[in-house]
Enzyme design. Structure first.
Site, PDB file in Angstrom:
ATOM      1  N   ARG A 201     -17.635 -11.027   2.724  1.00  0.00           N
ATOM      2  CA  ARG A 201     -16.390 -11.688   3.121  1.00  0.00           C
ATOM      3  C   ARG A 201     -16.552 -13.194   3.357  1.00  0.00           C
ATOM      4  NH1 ARG A 201     -12.724  -8.618   6.269  1.00  0.00           N
ATOM      5  NH2 ARG A 201     -14.562  -7.400   6.819  1.00  0.00           N
TER       6      ARG A 201
ATOM      7  N   CYS B 281       6.241   4.035  -1.731  1.00  0.00           N
ATOM      8  CA  CYS B 281       6.966   5.001  -0.905  1.00  0.00           C
ATOM      9  C   CYS B 281       6.126   5.500   0.260  1.00  0.00           C
ATOM     10  CB  CYS B 281       7.434   6.155  -1.784  1.00  0.00           C
ATOM     11  SG  CYS B 281       8.539   5.538  -3.037  1.00  0.00           S
TER      12      CYS B 281
END
Ligand code: LLP
Length: 411
Positions: A275, A341
């Site tokens: 990272r 969804c």
């Protein structure tokens, strides 16, 4: 260095306006700054100095072009699968600078790593150690290994990315490791190279890392006293970055913590940074599809979703959201959500965003664990990835098409 900045009201990556990229490649689209990747690597490797091999943790962003860029700068690589091994080799990474971590290496992965001639396998259990020994013996080789120890320190980070506590699945407890080293030393197919540890990710306070390294040093000293001299200490990764208003450690702070814990010890070091090298070098561009008012709640529906960037849904992670045009409409508190969804499909909750339909936004801090964790959920093609150098852009992964999504299926 922040490669993302406003210039005459437009958000730029280096010398190129992100709106130009969005026009060219459409949205959603990942964009990485080559200059930022280089700058972060050099800052860490300079701060840590010659005795430390900076290995890039491939899982953070495994695009071949990103790997090639790191390989060209002399980086080593921390891999966790046969797929990542293949990627690093294809990108021109040197096998002798590869470290293989992970709790569940398969026999095939171990064989592939040994035949490639990687630097070290970081072993996470006694069972794995003996499997590696058997495979190496079969191949007529000696397997270079380190035991990944679990120093039992609390890294103070999100539970899903804390790895150095004794209840986590990672590493071997210190005492068990001590015994296992002495047994492993007697095995002719094992070559004991070092000790490894990694306590967690997005570390903002490095004191727990200092404590872990001190424990690793004590183990190293114990083993030396028993006649077992190891070549290197692998101190893992995990250095945090700023997503919002955090104050992450600088490369110099990081080097200082490691130097203090290892003062006076002449042993090679490796780190496995992901990272901190790529996170703030990338953004995800998205377009506002609709603004939606549910009475009590306002939503900004964008064309990027949890399949493109999973971190908010999985960890409740914060990513800043910036408009590509600085003088866009006035801010309003909204949930920024994708078309998937699931109620967990959000990019941001209750965020003041300046947005109107059709407007372009940049989701910041998306260079690490962004594309790498993406999926095709809801049969959504994954976005393209673009690498910027100055005012030039290069497509480093095209957008997926229907054949990419369905071509492997057998109706
Ligand atoms: N070494 C080992 C053994 C690791 O397990 C990891 C990350 C690293 C190095 C690199 O850590 P970094 O420097 O990138 O913090 N998906 C999560 C992060 C998972 C980290 C897994 N291991 C996220 O998006 O925050």
């Amino acid at each position: 260095m922040n490669p993302f900045h406003y210039h005459q009201g437009d958000l730029y990556c280096e010398d190129l306006s992100l709106a130009t990229i969005a026009r060219h490649y459409d949205t959603p689209c990942y964009v990485y700054s080559g200059a930022a990747l280089r700058e972060r690597y050099h800052s860490f490797s300079n701060a840590l100095g010659d005795g430390t091999q900076v290995c890039y943790a491939v899982k953070a962003n495994s695009n071949l072009a990103v790997l090639r860029l790191f390989a060209e700068m002399g980086a080593g690589f921390d891999i966790v699968s046969g797929g990542e091994l293949e990627r690093v080799l294809r990108a021109g990474g040197a096998a002798e600078k590869i470290i293989f971590s992970g709790v569940g290496k398969s026999a095939d992965e171990i064989r592939a790593a040994l035949s490639a001639g990687i630097a070290c396998l970081n072993v996470e259990s006694a069972a794995e150690l003996w499997r590696i020994a058997d495979i190496a013996a079969d191949m007529g080789l000696r397997a270079p290994i380190a035991l990944r120890v679990n120093p039992d320190v609390d890294p103070g980070t999100h539970a899903y990315i804390a790895t150095g506590l004794k209840e986590s699945k990672f590493g071997i407890p210190m005492d068990a490791a001590r015994t296992l080293y002495l047994e492993a030393a007697k095995h002719p197919a094992l070559e004991l190279k070092g000790i490894a540890c990694h306590i967690g990710s997005q570390l903002l306070n490095l004191a727990p890392l200092g404590e872990a390294v001190t424990r690793v040093r004590a183990l190293y000293a114990d083993l030396s006293a028993q006649g077992l001299t190891l070549e290197h200490l692998d101190l893992g990764g995990g250095v945090g970055i700023r997503y919002h208003d955090e104050n992450p450690p600088s490369p110099a702070d990081y080097a200082e913590v490691l130097n203090q814990a290892l003062q006076g010890l002449a042993v090679k070091r490796a780190v496995e940074l992901g990272r901190a090298l790529v996170g703030n070098a990338g953004v995800l561009l998205t377009r506002v599809e609709y603004l939606k008012d549910n009475g009590s709640k306002q939503f900004c529906v964008v064309d990027a979703a949890m399949n493109d960037l999973l971190r908010p849904a999985l960890y409740g992670a914060w990513h800043d959201i910036l408009p590509l045009r600085q003088d866009a409409a006035a801010g309003q508190v909204m949930d920024v959500v994708g078309p998937i969804c699931e109620s967990g499909d959000f990019i941001a909750k209750d965020r003041p965003v300046r947005a109107e339909a059709g407007q372009l936004l940049a989701i910041m801090g998306a260079g690490a664990y962004g594309f790498a964790m993406s999926s095709n959920y809801n049969t959504r093609p994954r976005p393209p990835e673009v690498l910027v150098h100055g005012h030039q852009h290069r497509l480093i992964r095209r957008r997926e098409n229907w054949d990419d999504l369905m071509g492997m299926e057998l109706p």
